[in-house]
Design a protein around this motif. Structure first.
Motif, PDB file in Angstrom:
ATOM      1  N   HIS A 141      61.620  55.725 -13.901  1.00  0.00           N
ATOM      2  CA  HIS A 141      61.874  55.993 -12.476  1.00  0.00           C
ATOM      3  C   HIS A 141      63.344  56.361 -12.258  1.00  0.00           C
ATOM      4  CE1 HIS A 141      62.246  55.320  -8.150  1.00  0.00           C
ATOM      5  NE2 HIS A 141      63.049  54.293  -8.368  1.00  0.00           N
ATOM      6  N   HIS A 194      59.980  60.995  -9.825  1.00  0.00           N
ATOM      7  CA  HIS A 194      60.746  59.799  -9.439  1.00  0.00           C
ATOM      8  C   HIS A 194      59.854  58.855  -8.620  1.00  0.00           C
ATOM      9  CE1 HIS A 194      64.351  57.580  -8.316  1.00  0.00           C
ATOM     10  NE2 HIS A 194      64.145  57.789  -7.027  1.00  0.00           N
ATOM     11  N   ASN A 216      58.069  55.163  -9.607  1.00  0.00           N
ATOM     12  CA  ASN A 216      58.330  54.034  -8.706  1.00  0.00           C
ATOM     13  C   ASN A 216      57.024  53.311  -8.348  1.00  0.00           C
ATOM     14  OD1 ASN A 216      60.127  52.427  -7.077  1.00  0.00           O
ATOM     15  ND2 ASN A 216      59.155  53.371  -5.301  1.00  0.00           N
TER      16      ASN A 216
HETATM   17 FE   FE2 Z   1      64.222  53.335  -6.733  1.00  0.00          FE
END
Ligand code: FE2
Length: 146
Positions: free
Chosen positions: A24, A36, A40
């Motif tokens: 991440h 990203h 997460n």
């Molecule tokens: Fe973060």
């Protein structure tokens, strides 16, 4: 023993959670925002399973491991100290989801044999979680048709 298997699952989940957070933070590429965000969500969903697994160990009357060195000993998920390219992060995460998926399927049978239906039920939930994550990653890795 079921509690020993749960310890392996706990340690492996901790290891995978750390890896997904690493990815991440460090993923790069033209689809950065999605990548990203994907890692997460993966991190959050995997992390959310840590506490229930640890508490099932306690339910069985056994102390739960809680240190990094014990997790490193027990985990079947390989640690990643490098920053792989995005494609390799996805490929590695897919393999890890498959490994964890196989583990929880085996543990469903062990829990059922020991008449621990609540734990078996949770293993079924985890099979579902890792199956869905594997589908997301496989679809991300697929090259688009011309
Ligand atoms: Fe973060």
């Amino acid at each position: 023993m079921l509690s020993d298997n749960l310890k392996v699952l706990l340690a492996s989940t901790q290891a995978f959670a750390i890896k997904t957070q690493n990815f991440h933070w460090n993923v790069e590429g033209s689809n950065f925002p999605q990548y990203h965000e994907f890692f997460n969500t993966l991190y959050e969903d995997v992390s959310a399973t840590i506490d229930p697994i640890a508490e099932y160990i306690r339910v069985l009357g056994v102390y739960t491991p809680g240190s990094l060195s014990r997790y490193a000993e027990l985990s079947i998920i390989q640690d990643q100290i490098k920053i792989p390219r995005a494609q390799l992060m996805f490929a590695e995460s897919l393999q890890d989801c498959e490994t964890l998926g196989e583990l929880v399927v085996a543990m469903f049978d062990i829990a059922t044999n020991e008449r621990q239906q609540g734990i078996a039920n949770y293993m079924a939930e985890l099979q579902d979680l890792y199956g869905k994550k594997a589908w997301f990653i496989r679809s991300t890795l697929k090259t688009e048709r011309e």
